[in-house]
Design a protein around this motif. Structure first.
Motif, mmCIF file in Angstrom:
data_model
loop_
_atom_site.group_PDB
_atom_site.id
_atom_site.type_symbol
_atom_site.label_atom_id
_atom_site.label_comp_id
_atom_site.label_asym_id
_atom_site.label_seq_id
_atom_site.Cartn_x
_atom_site.Cartn_y
_atom_site.Cartn_z
ATOM 1 N N TRP A 106 2.616 -2.588 3.651
ATOM 2 C CA TRP A 106 3.956 -2.365 3.155
ATOM 3 C C TRP A 106 4.369 -0.958 3.559
ATOM 4 N N LYS A 107 5.178 -0.858 4.582
ATOM 5 C CA LYS A 107 5.621 0.443 5.068
ATOM 6 C C LYS A 107 6.680 1.006 4.129
ATOM 7 N N VAL A 108 6.639 2.326 3.942
ATOM 8 C CA VAL A 108 7.597 2.989 3.068
ATOM 9 C C VAL A 108 8.318 4.087 3.844
ATOM 10 N N SER A 109 9.510 4.382 3.396
ATOM 11 C CA SER A 109 10.306 5.432 4.020
ATOM 12 C C SER A 109 9.922 6.764 3.408
ATOM 13 N N THR A 110 9.595 7.734 4.250
ATOM 14 C CA THR A 110 9.268 9.085 3.783
ATOM 15 C C THR A 110 10.167 10.067 4.506
ATOM 16 N N SER A 117 1.561 2.579 4.057
ATOM 17 C CA SER A 117 1.261 2.977 2.683
ATOM 18 C C SER A 117 -0.134 2.488 2.318
ATOM 19 N N ASP A 118 -0.518 2.733 1.072
ATOM 20 C CA ASP A 118 -1.791 2.209 0.586
ATOM 21 C C ASP A 118 -1.602 0.865 -0.093
ATOM 22 N N VAL A 119 -0.429 0.247 0.129
ATOM 23 C CA VAL A 119 -0.117 -1.046 -0.470
ATOM 24 C C VAL A 119 -0.143 -2.122 0.612
ATOM 25 N N PHE A 120 -0.889 -3.175 0.352
ATOM 26 C CA PHE A 120 -0.940 -4.325 1.244
ATOM 27 C C PHE A 120 -0.488 -5.543 0.460
ATOM 28 N N THR A 121 0.146 -6.473 1.138
ATOM 29 C CA THR A 121 0.624 -7.668 0.469
ATOM 30 C C THR A 121 -0.030 -8.899 1.086
#
Length: 161
Positions: A106-110, A117-121
């Motif tokens: 799950w890519k996040v905008s920075t 990110s450290d989030v996987f789905t």
């Protein structure tokens, strides 16, 4: 960090207008989050008070769910709500799916742009916060129900063996 990621997704959806180029949106978002992180660090000002409470209860009660759904608390934790052995088995099944390459990052905008990110789905649907940002609630819930049915079918066929 997760609340900042949510804010980033929300901001990106509000800036998604035809009049604004993607480059202009990206620059504006980067500038906003640089300012936000400089001003507040990893903690946003709304992360305080009773609505930031993590309720820990010995059983699931409707009044606690009401508080949670009305955003009067951040989380509800009921220890041992799900049988420990079943939770371990479910965790092992999900970990195997990740190991088999079925998880998506799950890519996040920075401030530096889109980053891993450290989030996987797992599953066929986007994460809930992405659905909120894209205002695709009906599609999200339809896909979640479809996945629940599929997982139940898979689980019942595995236990029948």
């Amino acid at each position: 960090n997760i609340k900042i990621q949510i804010a980033r997704l929300t901001l990106s959806s509000t800036m998604n207008t035809p009049r604004t180029s993607s480059q202009t949106r990206a620059v504006a978002m980067r500038q906003f989050f640089e300012w936000l992180e400089t001003r507040f660090g990893g903690v946003l000002p709304m992360d305080v008070g009773p609505s930031a409470e993590i309720m820990v209860r010995d059983s699931l009660r409707s009044k606690d769910l009401e508080r949670l759904f009305q955003h009067q608390a951040t989380a509800l934790h009921v220890p041992n709500y799900f049988p420990k052995a079943s939770a371990i088995e479910l965790g092992n099944q999900l970990a195997l799916q990740v190991k088999d390459g079925k998880a998506r990052n799950w890519k996040v905008s920075t401030a530096r742009g889109l980053e891993s990110s450290d989030v996987f789905t797992l599953g066929a649907h986007v994460p809930y916060n992405v659905a909120v940002a894209n205002q695709s609630f009906n599609e999200y819930y339809s896909q979640v129900q479809k996945e629940f049915r599929q997982r139940r079918r898979d689980d019942s066929s595995n236990t029948a063996k």
